[in-house]
Design an enzyme around this catalytic site. Structure first.
Site, PDB file in Angstrom:
ATOM      1  N   SER A   1      67.632  67.698  70.825  1.00 36.38           N
ATOM      2  CA  SER A   1      67.276  69.169  70.858  1.00 36.38           C
ATOM      3  C   SER A   1      68.859  69.683  70.237  1.00 36.38           C
ATOM      4  CB  SER A   1      66.466  69.650  72.137  1.00 36.38           C
ATOM      5  OG  SER A   1      67.675  69.453  73.255  1.00 36.38           O
TER       6      SER A   1
ATOM      7  N   LYS B   1      66.051  75.610  79.739  1.00 31.88           N
ATOM      8  CA  LYS B   1      66.632  76.333  78.804  1.00 31.88           C
ATOM      9  C   LYS B   1      66.465  77.892  78.710  1.00 31.88           C
ATOM     10  CE  LYS B   1      66.302  72.517  76.024  1.00 31.88           C
ATOM     11  NZ  LYS B   1      66.218  71.581  74.320  1.00 31.88           N
TER      12      LYS B   1
END
Length: 824
Positions: free
Chosen positions: A712, A755
């Protein structure tokens, strides 16, 4: 040390094998003078005495050469015992200094390369020095001859008679000694040779046998042997006593059995029943009351019949009795009635847990279906749920709440560290101390056949030579099979289809795919700061006040203090550490109250350090300005989300890419893909081709002590790299996450909620996410999305258009799709 198969202990067998006749104590037929230096053969597990005949198997190369050398000379060889029987290549220091000069009478080469030799002891000898060590041992010796007469004849005669009597007593107690050897012992009158012969036929340890060999005086040697014989007689007498007691006990048991049988016959004639008969009748009545299935009841009656025909003191009787007790105590036909009020269940779930809407909705759906099924009187299988989430988010306590809302019993077992398949399926009754597995034990503990059964830590089940518990759970957690679950101990089927099974795990990946496929996985993510504040107010603080004996009138904690505790004293997705910190505050206040303090204590954010000390966690320092080569990435951890400042720099070199920060393989590959993308787009980005060949690139992810991995951070590393190549600063108010391909496409990732929370916690309100993750953002709570800008990107060019501070939007015709959620 040679591999001696212990046939040397029987002198008669050794002599017969040599073809010489006798019992291994005859004199050598020819008198030979022993040379001062002879080859040496290390032996193990045996000590050879003079006039003793026995075969030896020689396998080591050095020992075989010693035998060959002896045969080429006078056929004499020195046999010395090793100190360490496990040493394969002993040094001279590892051999006893006193051995036996022996004559090699025969040699036979074996098919496996070993050599079998028949040797006869000649005399004792003391090693003075080793004259050769390779390719075989050779030693200079001093031969110790046996005197024909003894210095103390009367003492020697008395010892000889005493020892012979002891040998005869040992034979009477069962000591195995061949008749030929007994005849020789009775005829021998020399104390030294008598000691040697008896020592060679006793089961002495190598150290004890060596001590006898090293005694040169015949009378003293016979004294030493007399002591050893005395100890051997004590052992034989104790062994004989134990055997006699066992025999008497068996005779007593048989006598009692016959008497009991006679007593039964007499009581039968008189119309009386004994206690044994009453026990059988009680067990039979309990079997009828247990309302077992027909097949189970038939098995119980069969076992009861075996028990009635068996002696009550037999070992098998207690096993059958315990087995019947388990069959009787299990709730074959007992179950609680479900509370089918959806409103009441909703109220209970809301009382115990904040949020967790997915789980609550699933339980209410089950209750609704149960209500409809009840009207049609159709049986419904219990659901099998798996709660996956970080530690401390309330997975286990949620199981208790579900049981309370349904009105069912609650059973919990922990599978963490379980490695034995029998822990699930039970042990077979053939084993001593056998018991059913944890499943049946839990059902018995609940007392009903439809409890809420929670299996904690299903992702931490191990496997070894005793089986795989995960594979054993496949039948338990399969609604199509668990209606006939057979525990190894019970040996009959038990219906588990009414049980509501709930498993918990921190990670779903370690669970084997076949097991995961049988469960309905419900993900429970970490809590936001606002959610933690609400839970602390509603649940944690009242509980800790009660546990520490204080009330809200004594202690008040402001919301700012709770938020500071969450931000600077805990770093977790759950609530365990937060509750510990609140408990610490309550204890310190309780201490002040106990010391006599009056009035209310108010804990504020500014005074929090007086109770909890210095902050344990400090947030990442915010960047003061937009910088070249520093991009803000987002990461997922088990403790929640976090931000990563990914740094990139460029220096003169040969095009080498360096990666630091303890990165995993997947993250390294993402960096390589980012560099390849930048090179492929060099012309469009205005980068000269020779830059890549004449410069080295270094990408570093801070917090180097923490391992990092995953794809990611791909777009973040690509942005930092291109920022360095184009000398364009990156906006410090933009965070990003997404996987990059060689063609520049941005692929979806996981952990979006955590996140986004990390970005919001740092005050970064613009977040770049892959376009295919839009469904994840839709599930975020409104209070999290409020005031944030989410930019959905499908290509790396869209990332650069938003992230780079001075970059125009003309590089790619299709601009980024930006969703702006209303600002607060």
């Amino acid at each position: 040390m040679e591999n001696n198969p212990k046939v040397a202990q029987d002198q008669s067998a050794a002599a017969d094998e040599s073809g010489e006749g006798g019992v291994g104590v005859e004199q050598p037929k020819t008198e030979r003078k022993t040379p001062p230096e002879i080859p040496l053969l290390p032996v193990r597990d045996v000590v050879v005495y003079p006039f003793m005949i026995l075969p030896l198997f020689v396998g080591r190369e050095k020992s075989i050469r010693a035998v060959d050398e002896s045969l080429s000379r006078e056929r004499l060889i020195l046999l010395a015992a090793q100190r360490d029987a496990e040493a394969e290549d002993p040094e001279p220091e590892g051999l006893h200094r006193v051995g036996t000069v022996a004559m090699i009478m025969r040699m036979l080469k074996m098919p496996d390369g070993r050599v079998k030799v028949l040797v006869q002891g000649v005399s004792r000898a003391e090693i003075l020095d080793f004259t050769r060590r390779e390719p075989y041992f050779e030693a200079r010796i001093r031969e110790i001859s046996e005197p024909e007469t003894v210095a103390r004849p009367l003492e020697g005669e008395a010892l000889i008679r005493s020892v012979k009597e002891m040998v005869q007593k040992g034979v009477n107690l069962g000591k195995g000694l061949s008749p030929d050897v007994q005849v020789v012992i009775n005829n021998l009158e020399h104390p030294g040779r008598l000691a040697d012969l008896i020592a060679s036929n006793l089961d002495l340890k190598v150290e004890q046998a060596q001590q006898v060999l090293e005694v040169f005086d015949p009378v003293e040697r016979l004294k030493r042997l007399s002591d050893l014989l005395g100890k051997e007689l004590e052992v034989l007498e104790m062994q004989h006593k134990i055997q006699s007691q066992a025999r008497e006990e068996m005779d007593k048991t048989h006598r009692e059995y016959y008497l009991r049988e006679q007593l039964k016959a007499i009581q039968k004639e008189l119309g009386e029943t004994d206690e044994r008969g009453q026990e059988i009748q009680e067990l039979e009545q309990k079997i009828e009351k247990a309302k077992m299935p027909e097949a189970v009841a038939a098995e119980a009656r069969t076992q009861l019949g075996r028990l009635s025909r068996m002696h009550p003191d037999a070992a098998e009787a207690s096993v059958i009795r315990t087995h019947l007790d388990w069959l009787i105590d299990l709730p074959w036909n007992k179950q609680t009635t479900d509370k089918l009020s959806i409103k009441q269940a909703q109220k209970i779930l809301d009382q115990d847990h904040y949020d967790l809407e997915k789980v609550k909705e699933r339980i209410l759906e089950y209750l609704a279906v149960r209500t409809l099924k009840r009207k049609t009187r159709k049986k419904m299988k219990g659901p099998i749920l798996c709660f996956v989430g970080p530690p401390g988010v309330g997975k286990t306590s949620l199981g208790r709440s579900i049981a309370r809302s349904l009105g069912r019993k609650f059973v919990r077992i922990s599978l963490g560290g379980v490695r034995d398949e029998a822990e699930v399926r039970g042990h077979r009754r053939t084993y001593i101390g056998a018991l059913p597995g944890k499943i049946i034990q839990g059902i018995k503990q609940a007392g009903t056949n439809n409890p809420v059964f929670m299996m904690d830590e299903v992702d931490k089940v191990g496997a070894d030579f005793r089986g795989d518990p995960s594979a054993a759970l496949l039948e338990v957690l399969d609604p199509e099979q668990n209606s006939a679950f057979v525990d190894h101990y019970l040996g009959v089927a038990f219906d588990l289809s009414n049980v509501m099974f709930i498993t918990t795990a921190n990670l779903a990946d370690p669970i084997i795919p076949a097991l995961k496929d049988r469960m309905e996985v419900i993900e429970i993510s970490g809590y936001t700061e606002e959610e933690k504040l609400h839970i602390a107010r509603q649940y944690l603080l009242p509980r800790q006040l009660e546990e520490n004996g204080i009330t809200g009138k004594i202690l008040e904690i402001t919301d700012e203090a709770v938020l500071k505790t969450i931000q600077h004293y805990t770093r977790e997705a759950g609530l365990r550490n937060l509750e510990r910190e609140i408990a610490t505050i309550c204890r310190k206040v309780a201490k002040d109250v106990a010391a006599g303090k009056k009035g209310q204590t108010k804990v504020t954010a500014a005074g929090l350090y007086r109770y909890l000390g210095a902050p344990k966690f400090l947030p990442e320092a915010e960047q003061e300005k937009d910088e070249i080569g520093v991009a803000t990435g987002l990461a997922w951890t088990q403790a929640g989300g976090d931000i990563l400042y990914i740094e990139c720099t460029m220096m003169r070199g040969k095009g080498i890419l360096s990666l630091t920060g303890q990165l995993g393989d997947v993250m390294k590959e993402s960096a390589q893909a980012a560099l390849s993308y930048a090179r492929s787009r060099a012309m469009a980005l205005g980068i000269k081709d020779e830059v890549f060949a004449k410069h080295d690139f270094h990408i570093h992810v801070p917090a180097g002590a923490i391992p990092k991995d995953g794809p990611s951070a791909g777009i973040t590393m690509a942005t930092a790299l291109i920022s360095v190549l184009t000398r364009t600063p990156i906006r410090r108010d933009v965070a990003m996450t997404g996987e990059i391909t060689l063609r520049g496409k941005v692929l979806p990732i996981g952990g979006v909620k955590e996140k986004v929370l990390a970005a919001r916690r740092m005050g970064i309100m613009t977040v770049l996410v892959p376009a295919k993750n839009d469904k994840d953002l839709d599930e975020l709570p409104p209070n999290v999305k409020r005031g944030m800008n989410f930019v959905y990107v499908e290509h790396m060019d869209q990332v650069l258009d938003t992230a780079l501070a001075k970059r125009g939007a003309a590089r790619r015709p299709a601009g980024a799709v930006e969703r702006r959620v209303g600002r607060a």
